[in-house]
Design an enzyme around this catalytic site. Structure first.
Site, PDB file in Angstrom:
ATOM      1  N   ASP A 159      -0.030  62.084 -59.151  1.00 42.21           N
ATOM      2  CA  ASP A 159       0.969  61.188 -58.363  1.00 42.21           C
ATOM      3  C   ASP A 159       0.219  60.474 -57.521  1.00 42.21           C
ATOM      4  O   ASP A 159       0.533  59.305 -57.198  1.00 42.21           O
ATOM      5  CB  ASP A 159       2.278  62.113 -58.111  1.00 42.21           C
ATOM      6  CG  ASP A 159       1.585  63.345 -57.655  1.00 42.21           C
ATOM      7  OD1 ASP A 159       0.471  63.577 -57.543  1.00 42.21           O
ATOM      8  OD2 ASP A 159       2.657  64.045 -56.836  1.00 42.21           O
ATOM      9  N   ASP A 210      -3.124  58.211 -70.456  1.00 43.32           N
ATOM     10  CA  ASP A 210      -2.028  57.279 -71.255  1.00 43.32           C
ATOM     11  C   ASP A 210      -1.434  56.346 -70.160  1.00 43.32           C
ATOM     12  O   ASP A 210      -1.137  55.278 -70.227  1.00 43.32           O
ATOM     13  CB  ASP A 210      -1.119  57.771 -72.307  1.00 43.32           C
ATOM     14  CG  ASP A 210      -0.428  56.947 -73.301  1.00 43.32           C
ATOM     15  OD1 ASP A 210      -0.598  55.534 -73.126  1.00 43.32           O
ATOM     16  OD2 ASP A 210       0.569  57.470 -74.021  1.00 43.32           O
ATOM     17  N   LYS A 261      -2.945  67.890 -62.234  1.00 41.79           N
ATOM     18  CA  LYS A 261      -1.642  68.460 -61.513  1.00 41.79           C
ATOM     19  C   LYS A 261      -1.795  69.806 -61.543  1.00 41.79           C
ATOM     20  O   LYS A 261      -1.043  70.459 -61.574  1.00 41.79           O
ATOM     21  CB  LYS A 261      -0.389  67.880 -62.338  1.00 41.79           C
ATOM     22  CG  LYS A 261       0.881  67.813 -61.468  1.00 41.79           C
ATOM     23  CD  LYS A 261       1.015  67.209 -60.276  1.00 41.79           C
ATOM     24  CE  LYS A 261       2.256  67.144 -59.543  1.00 41.79           C
ATOM     25  NZ  LYS A 261       2.295  66.404 -58.266  1.00 41.79           N
ATOM     26  N   ASP A 284      -2.348  52.262 -68.503  1.00 40.71           N
ATOM     27  CA  ASP A 284      -1.405  51.281 -68.657  1.00 40.71           C
ATOM     28  C   ASP A 284      -1.443  50.711 -67.364  1.00 40.71           C
ATOM     29  O   ASP A 284      -0.982  49.522 -66.883  1.00 40.71           O
ATOM     30  CB  ASP A 284      -0.123  51.636 -69.132  1.00 40.71           C
ATOM     31  CG  ASP A 284      -0.130  51.737 -70.688  1.00 40.71           C
ATOM     32  OD1 ASP A 284      -1.414  51.190 -71.339  1.00 40.71           O
ATOM     33  OD2 ASP A 284       0.497  51.635 -71.577  1.00 40.71           O
ATOM     34  N   TYR A 332       0.515  65.520 -76.543  1.00 32.72           N
ATOM     35  CA  TYR A 332       0.683  64.803 -77.756  1.00 32.72           C
ATOM     36  C   TYR A 332       0.192  65.616 -78.939  1.00 32.72           C
ATOM     37  O   TYR A 332       0.903  65.319 -80.129  1.00 32.72           O
ATOM     38  CB  TYR A 332      -0.349  63.613 -77.865  1.00 32.72           C
ATOM     39  CG  TYR A 332       0.342  62.650 -76.722  1.00 32.72           C
ATOM     40  CD1 TYR A 332       1.335  62.750 -75.837  1.00 32.72           C
ATOM     41  CD2 TYR A 332      -0.327  61.583 -76.143  1.00 32.72           C
ATOM     42  CE1 TYR A 332       1.860  61.849 -74.923  1.00 32.72           C
ATOM     43  CE2 TYR A 332      -0.042  60.648 -75.427  1.00 32.72           C
ATOM     44  CZ  TYR A 332       0.965  60.736 -74.814  1.00 32.72           C
ATOM     45  OH  TYR A 332       1.355  59.923 -73.719  1.00 32.72           O
TER      46      TYR A 332
END
Length: 357
Positions: A223, A247, A191, A251, A141
């Site tokens: 994942d 993020d 990852k 959620d 970001y």
């Protein structure tokens, strides 16, 4: 000693839900003689409309002077077509970066009264209590270079995911210390089989484990972590990860609790000065209708008192008041089920205040 809280309602449902949290703040301020004073500042689209900037200097200076910030929500389709660096979301990113708010804490706690509101079976989520620690001021970001350019006659979008060792170690320390006061279990999500930046992440977190021998440390690819959150979420206690993965996973975890309208968050600097906000967005489709759920914002206020003002006793009182209201059967539309009483934003806020005694 007097403490200053800056209130930044923002856009969409932000002013409505923050107004209810301020009701609660005023009630506990009086009840416990906390000596808290408040100020207000514009941020996001509402700030752009007045100042042409989603984070005007006057708002940033007030934020720097405050002991903590109670934040609502930002954004909406009204501002989707303005230049990218003036959009509401850029104001929040600049605020986090300017204040050094690198540690985002997102608890996913299921109140027992809402077990039936979760999208998963009650036996899967009953007793759920997860804390996601998300690095907030680095990663993709904020990484440079970024942008959209033309190559070989077509547009190409690009972003850079970058972390240095000190950034990883800083957020890792927060996560380890929180794990120490909880169940002493820490999962680091990466990852590393594909992304070198998260290979470094995994190496640094692994190296820190020796400093916290009581904490059981494990690692999981993002994942698999996403799958495990909906398969067996109660296996987790504290989860630490980077900005992008945090993020998304936080959620996802929100839906385990019945509604994203129930999830608070804290974004802290190295001295525990923080910005406290609900995890949900500005919900412009229901703004002004008085039906938004204010409980995530009220619980964010609880986190503010717990972490920045070091009044865990008052935070406990607020959380018990929320649980009492839920036990009484009051529900906003997002968490309503048959047999409960549907209430609006203001009525829910008033009920929490009443439950404070």
């Amino acid at each position: 000693m007097s403490k200053k809280i800056l209130v930044m309602p923002g856009d969409g449902i932000g002013p409505e839900i923050v107004a209810e949290a301020v009701k609660v703040l005023n009630a506990v301020n009086k009840k416990f003689d906390l000596g808290i004073s408040t100020d207000e500042a514009l941020v996001g689209g509402s700030a752009y409309d007045v100042h042409g900037d989603p984070l005007p200097e006057v708002s940033l200076e007030k934020a720097r002077a405050a002991d903590a910030i109670l934040f609502g929500s930002i954004g909406g389709p009204k501002w989707d077509t303005i230049e990218r660096d003036k959009r509401p979301e850029r104001g929040l990113l600049r605020l986090r970066s300017s204040l050094g708010l690198f540690a985002n804490l997102r608890p996913a706690i299921l109140f027992p009264q809402l077990a039936s509101a979760s999208s998963l079976k009650p036996e899967i989520v009953s007793g759920l209590d997860i804390l996601i620690v998300r690095e907030l001021t680095g990663g993709i970001y904020f990484g440079q270079p970024r942008g959209i350019r033309v190559e070989n006659g077509e547009r190409v979008g690009f972003n850079t995911d970058v972390y240095n060792e000190s950034e990883i170690r800083r957020i890792g320390r927060v996560a380890f210390e929180l794990a120490m006061v909880r169940d002493k279990k820490l999962l680091s999500v990466d990852k590393a089989n594909v992304l070198e930046v998260t290979e470094l992440w995994k190496e640094v977190i692994t190296s820190m484990a020796a400093e916290y021998p009581e904490v059981q440390v494990s690692h999981m690819y993002v994942d698999n972590a996403a799958m495990q959150l909906v398969r067996a979420p109660k296996q987790f206690d504290v989860i630490v990860t980077g900005n992008l993965f945090g993020d998304i996973l936080s959620d996802e975890a929100a839906m385990l609790t019945g509604s994203i309208g129930m999830l608070p968050s804290a974004s802290l600097d190295e001295n525990r000065k923080g910005l406290y906000e609900p995890c949900h967005g500005s919900a412009p489709d229901i703004a002004g209708q008085g039906i938004a759920n204010p409980l995530a914002t009220i619980l964010s206020l609880s986190m503010l008192l717990r972490y920045s003002l070091e009044r865990a006793d008052v935070a406990d009182v607020i959380e018990k008041a929320v649980e009492q209201v839920l036990e009484g059967g009051l529900r906003t539309a997002d968490i309503w089920t048959e047999g409960c009483r549907k209430v609006g934003t203001a009525e829910m806020g008033d009920a929490v205040v009443a439950a404070l005694g």
